[in-house]
Design an enzyme around this catalytic site. Sequence first.
Site, PDB file in Angstrom:
ATOM      1  N   ARG A   1       6.520  15.474  -5.937  1.00 11.68           N
ATOM      2  CA  ARG A   1       6.622  14.076  -5.459  1.00 11.68           C
ATOM      3  C   ARG A   1       7.840  13.477  -6.140  1.00 11.68           C
ATOM      4  O   ARG A   1       7.902  13.392  -7.368  1.00 11.68           O
ATOM      5  CB  ARG A   1       5.351  13.292  -5.820  1.00 11.68           C
ATOM      6  CG  ARG A   1       5.517  11.789  -5.645  1.00 11.68           C
ATOM      7  CD  ARG A   1       4.231  11.019  -5.682  1.00 11.68           C
ATOM      8  NE  ARG A   1       3.471  11.235  -4.469  1.00 11.68           N
ATOM      9  CZ  ARG A   1       2.419  10.488  -4.096  1.00 11.68           C
ATOM     10  NH1 ARG A   1       2.006   9.487  -4.863  1.00 11.68           N
ATOM     11  NH2 ARG A   1       1.781  10.757  -2.974  1.00 11.68           N
TER      12      ARG A   1
ATOM     13  N   HIS B   1       6.222  12.057   4.129  1.00 12.43           N
ATOM     14  CA  HIS B   1       4.951  12.329   3.425  1.00 12.43           C
ATOM     15  C   HIS B   1       4.115  13.267   4.315  1.00 12.43           C
ATOM     16  O   HIS B   1       3.079  12.878   4.851  1.00 12.43           O
ATOM     17  CB  HIS B   1       4.227  11.002   3.170  1.00 12.43           C
ATOM     18  CG  HIS B   1       3.136  11.079   2.148  1.00 12.43           C
ATOM     19  ND1 HIS B   1       2.846  12.230   1.419  1.00 12.43           N
ATOM     20  CD2 HIS B   1       2.238  10.142   1.719  1.00 12.43           C
ATOM     21  CE1 HIS B   1       1.834  11.995   0.609  1.00 12.43           C
ATOM     22  NE2 HIS B   1       1.444  10.736   0.765  1.00 12.43           N
TER      23      HIS B   1
ATOM     24  N   GLN C   1       0.176  13.909   3.950  1.00 15.13           N
ATOM     25  CA  GLN C   1      -0.690  12.807   4.376  1.00 15.13           C
ATOM     26  C   GLN C   1      -0.892  12.836   5.890  1.00 15.13           C
ATOM     27  O   GLN C   1      -2.008  12.643   6.382  1.00 15.13           O
ATOM     28  CB  GLN C   1      -0.077  11.469   3.951  1.00 15.13           C
ATOM     29  CG  GLN C   1      -0.951  10.276   4.279  1.00 15.13           C
ATOM     30  CD  GLN C   1      -2.245  10.255   3.469  1.00 15.13           C
ATOM     31  OE1 GLN C   1      -2.213  10.307   2.262  1.00 15.13           O
ATOM     32  NE2 GLN C   1      -3.394  10.178   4.143  1.00 15.13           N
TER      33      GLN C   1
ATOM     34  N   ASP D   1       0.775   0.790   6.317  1.00 16.53           N
ATOM     35  CA  ASP D   1       0.976   1.238   4.939  1.00 16.53           C
ATOM     36  C   ASP D   1       1.463   0.022   4.151  1.00 16.53           C
ATOM     37  O   ASP D   1       1.778  -1.029   4.728  1.00 16.53           O
ATOM     38  CB  ASP D   1       2.009   2.385   4.940  1.00 16.53           C
ATOM     39  CG  ASP D   1       2.168   3.082   3.591  1.00 16.53           C
ATOM     40  OD1 ASP D   1       1.357   2.832   2.680  1.00 16.53           O
ATOM     41  OD2 ASP D   1       3.119   3.871   3.459  1.00 16.53           O
TER      42      ASP D   1
ATOM     43  N   CYS E   1      -3.004   5.364   4.466  1.00 13.76           N
ATOM     44  CA  CYS E   1      -2.925   6.482   3.511  1.00 13.76           C
ATOM     45  C   CYS E   1      -3.462   6.105   2.132  1.00 13.76           C
ATOM     46  O   CYS E   1      -3.804   6.986   1.349  1.00 13.76           O
ATOM     47  CB  CYS E   1      -1.493   7.001   3.429  1.00 13.76           C
ATOM     48  SG  CYS E   1      -0.314   5.831   2.721  1.00 13.76           S
TER      49      CYS E   1
ATOM     50  N   ARG F   1      -7.368  14.977   2.499  1.00 12.20           N
ATOM     51  CA  ARG F   1      -6.192  15.489   1.767  1.00 12.20           C
ATOM     52  C   ARG F   1      -6.568  16.787   1.055  1.00 12.20           C
ATOM     53  O   ARG F   1      -5.811  17.756   1.038  1.00 12.20           O
ATOM     54  CB  ARG F   1      -5.701  14.453   0.744  1.00 12.20           C
ATOM     55  CG  ARG F   1      -5.029  13.224   1.307  1.00 12.20           C
ATOM     56  CD  ARG F   1      -3.682  13.508   1.928  1.00 12.20           C
ATOM     57  NE  ARG F   1      -2.722  14.085   0.995  1.00 12.20           N
ATOM     58  CZ  ARG F   1      -1.980  13.393   0.122  1.00 12.20           C
ATOM     59  NH1 ARG F   1      -2.057  12.080   0.109  1.00 12.20           N
ATOM     60  NH2 ARG F   1      -1.113  13.994  -0.681  1.00 12.20           N
TER      61      ARG F   1
END
Length: 306
Positions: free
Chosen positions: A104, A131, A134, A220, A260, A288
């Site tokens: 990340r 991402h 996700q 988001d 998310c 996830r």
Amino acid sequence: MAIKHFLQFKDFSRDEFEYLFERTAWIKNQFKSYHKYWPLEDRTLVMIFEKASTRTRLSFEAGMHQLGGAAIYLNTRDSQLGRGEPVEDAAQVISRMSDIVMIRTFEQEIIERFAANSRVPVINGLTNEYHPCQILADIFTYIEHRGCIQGKTVAWVGDANNMCNTWLQAAEVLDFKVNVSTPPGYELNPALIAGVEASCFEVFADPMAACRGADLVTTDVWTSMGYEAENEARMKAFADWCVDAEMMAVANPQAVFMHCLPAHRGEEVTAEVIDGPQSVVWDEAENRLHVQKALMEYLMLGRLQG
Ligand code: CP
Ligand code: NVA
């Protein structure tokens, strides 16, 4: 044989995603039935975090443990990564001591450079641009709740960020459509969605119009990690891009709501929506774990059966 990485959603074909979704369902079922399944015994995952995380760290670490392997957490604060060691050198060393790496970080370019110098598969655990893990979980969650996503419409309300860019890539690979509504000044970056077929997305000035008839409504945070200096300006600019009951009311009555997480109730979504009956955010977060177990297994062992 070339090493396979998962750096962007479009790195995998539709056929590979179909395999992964089937495999995820099987792996999830093994886990829910308390069946021990250790295909990655003695394998090591290294997780490198240059930004904060709850779900990504937990799901990769627990997932690797559940598959019989071990996970090591590194961050920039207390490794040489924060002291200027070239990413190429770090990739050489880390990939000689491990079997798979999750990163990340900030710019996508960092993860691309790491992967180019890695002897083992590299997974994108979030960059400024994308991402993909996700969206893998989100689509698996949609399939679990509503079936195949092909031909469906996803409404994206808010920032044209890493999540939004990845939804667009997924729409192209899996053949669905994304309605995008962002405030003026926060539109899609053409460079990041270059190559995405124009027929896969449509831009709407009005978020209500983007939600009309949608099968999945999602949003988001207004300010992603790394953009904190813009927070005050964003709070003003995004005020009308809050997913509320009115937006959900114009969507397909069967529409699900996704986020998310972490979420800010009263900013990008109302409490009524995220805590309401159409929200599937807790399943989305749990998934996830399951999709990433299938992903790690696939990257290390290839296609397996039951
Ligand atoms: N959704 C997500 O990636 O969460 P974390 O930032 O907690 O990992
Ligand atoms: N867009 C958000 C996602 C967090 C999981 C960020 O990059 O901060």
